[in-house]
Design an enzyme around this catalytic site. Structure first.
Site, PDB file in Angstrom:
ATOM      1  N   GLN A 179      13.659  -5.669   7.596  1.00 59.22           N
ATOM      2  CA  GLN A 179      14.809  -4.795   7.167  1.00 59.22           C
ATOM      3  C   GLN A 179      14.415  -3.398   6.327  1.00 59.22           C
ATOM      4  OE1 GLN A 179      17.760  -4.623   8.282  1.00 59.22           O
ATOM      5  NE2 GLN A 179      17.859  -6.548   9.438  1.00 59.22           N
ATOM      6  N   CYS A 323      29.962 -17.249  12.990  1.00 55.11           N
ATOM      7  CA  CYS A 323      30.743 -17.936  13.912  1.00 55.11           C
ATOM      8  C   CYS A 323      30.198 -18.860  14.618  1.00 55.11           C
ATOM      9  CB  CYS A 323      32.083 -17.241  14.501  1.00 55.11           C
ATOM     10  SG  CYS A 323      33.527 -18.185  15.081  1.00 55.11           S
TER      11      CYS A 323
HETATM   12  N1  PLP Z   1      13.724 -10.669   9.963  1.00 53.84           N
HETATM   13  C1  PLP Z   1      15.027 -10.164   9.549  1.00 53.84           C
HETATM   14  C2  PLP Z   1      14.817  -9.969   7.929  1.00 53.84           C
HETATM   15  C3  PLP Z   1      15.894  -9.897  10.501  1.00 53.84           C
HETATM   16  O1  PLP Z   1      16.848  -9.047  10.038  1.00 53.84           O
HETATM   17  C4  PLP Z   1      15.668 -10.042  11.815  1.00 53.84           C
HETATM   18  C5  PLP Z   1      16.917  -9.504  12.800  1.00 53.84           C
HETATM   19  O2  PLP Z   1      17.997  -9.802  12.549  1.00 53.84           O
HETATM   20  C6  PLP Z   1      14.591 -10.654  11.874  1.00 53.84           C
HETATM   21  C7  PLP Z   1      13.821 -11.065  11.346  1.00 53.84           C
HETATM   22  C8  PLP Z   1      14.333 -10.986  13.614  1.00 53.84           C
HETATM   23  O3  PLP Z   1      13.941  -9.736  14.203  1.00 53.84           O
HETATM   24  P1  PLP Z   1      13.964  -9.729  15.896  1.00 53.84           P
HETATM   25  O4  PLP Z   1      15.422  -9.447  16.104  1.00 53.84           O
HETATM   26  O5  PLP Z   1      13.051  -8.585  16.198  1.00 53.84           O
HETATM   27  O6  PLP Z   1      13.392 -10.960  16.587  1.00 53.84           O
END
Ligand code: PLP
Length: 387
Positions: A179, A323
């Site tokens: 993020q 949900c």
């Molecule tokens: N780590 C964090 C902090 C995330 O927000 C996300 C996705 O929502 C992921 C890992 C997973 O990444 P990906 O969707 O590329 O598998």
């Protein structure tokens, strides 16, 4: 009379950022190569140079060398590869994790020590220091997995300080920076991070591409075995198109400092406006947060109601709760911060990004205020003014 069509506004960048045009163009070019980067013929070499160019961009965006970056199918795979691959090589490591981590981390570390979290949503460094000083696991070194910024609240973690504590205790640190990339500076040199996870679709590239960084010499054993691609660290024919799109998105994101400053100030104004009309809680507001994220709640207004009401007005936001099987589950992130259920069940997340325009903030808050008014959680003075 036909109603005028309203352009929908997208406030869900932390789920997936819309594809950047630069990323789309780069992917079309990569598609036209149509060869395997492992092939030795001219087209294969052309695919290889496109792949390495993308690797160079993504690696240098985090202050890393190209050789230390491995492409994967996304953030989830990168987290799994690191968290399993490190412990396969060093089985005696003792993992430590905070309850606010993404499920892609938590699911890999069911046996981890659960770290104390502050009510603002950060790892409690005093607790960590104390744990490491009085380390109860003789013969086992600590292995901390700490995200850079939280997907729900946007709260930024004190990763550098945590890394320094962990290294002083002869441990290792992994940082899920999915993020953070593109929304704040990310550097493996801050605290000399040992492992980092990245993902393409949160930065305006395509989904289905991600990467992990491993500090040269840090322990790791590959878990995805086969053809030996990616220097043997992650087998499987590389997703050249995804990598090209990822590289182009990162490149575009690196030139957006001014945009991030604007997002933060518009986000702050929006929160001030919501707070002025109702008893709104802004999660993590007392600590550093990503400039694009706002997670808010007001008691008496359920998240699903807000998400649906705003969707009807063309505003796309996410609820903090998930949900599943017809039941609304409280957000594990807010639970780790000790947020009471009544408040957590009302949490929604606005997240903005590269294509957000100033008026999106006003339209999003207008839509929220109308939904809140219908549910009677708006302060009396405003209701009278709008009567
Ligand atoms: N780590 C964090 C902090 C995330 O927000 C996300 C996705 O929502 C992921 C890992 C997973 O990444 P990906 O969707 O590329 O598998």
């Amino acid at each position: 009379m036909a109603l005028a069509k309203i352009d929908p506004i997208y406030c869900d960048y932390n789920a997936t950022a819309p594809l950047r045009p630069q990323s789309k163009d780069a992917m079309v070019m990569a598609m036209e190569i149509g060869a395997n980067p492992s092939s030795v013929h001219r087209l294969g070499r052309s695919a290889r140079s496109c792949l390495e160019e993308a690797r160079e961009i993504v690696a240098s965006a985090i202050g890393a060398c190209r050789e230390d970056l491995t492409f994967t199918s996304g953030g989830t795979e990168a987290n799994a590869a690191i968290l399993n691959g490190v412990r396969l090589q060093e089985p005696l490591l003792m993992p430590i994790v905070c309850g606010f981590e993404h499920d892609a981390v938590l699911a890999q570390l069911p046996d981890a020590i659960s770290a104390q979290v502050t009510s603002d949503g950060q790892i409690d460094l005093v607790w960590l220091e104390d744990l490491l000083k009085n380390w109860p696991h003789e013969g086992r070194s600590p292995f901390l997995s700490l995200m850079l910024a939280n997907n729900e609240t946007g709260v930024i973690q004190p990763v550098e300080a945590a890394a320094n504590l962990i290294h002083a205790a002869d441990g290792l640190i992994h940082c899920d920076a999915v993020q953070g990339l593109g929304k704040m500076p990310v550097s493996v040199l801050d605290g000399e991070l040992d492992y980092v996870t990245l993902s393409g679709h949160k930065v305006g590239g395509p989904a289905g591409i991600g990467a992990f960084y491993i500090r040269a010499g840090a322990p790791f054993k590959a878990t995805l075995l086969g053809g030996g691609q990616e220097m043997g660290l992650r087998s499987g024919t590389q997703n050249l198109i995804g990598a090209a799109g990822f590289g182009a998105a990162v490149d575009a994101a690196l030139n957006e400092e001014a945009k991030l400053v604007t997002l933060a100030s518009k986000r702050d104004n929006m929160e001030a406006r919501l707070k002025s009309v109702a008893n709104v809680t802004v999660f993590g507001e007392n600590v550093p947060r990503l400039p694009n994220t706002s997670c808010v709640s007001v008691e008496g207004l359920r998240a699903e109601t807000q998400v649906m009401a705003m969707d009807l007005e063309g505003v796309a936001v996410s609820s903090g709760s998930a949900c599943s099987s017809g039941k609304v589950k409280q957000s594990h992130v807010l639970a780790s911060m000790g947020v009471p259920d009544e408040l957590a069940l009302g949490a929604i997340r606005f997240s903005f990004g590269w294509a957000t325009i100033d008026e999106d903030f006003e339209r999003a808050s207008d839509a929220w205020i109308r939904a809140a008014q219908r549910k009677g959680v708006i302060s009396n003075t405003l209701n009278k003014e709008n009567a």
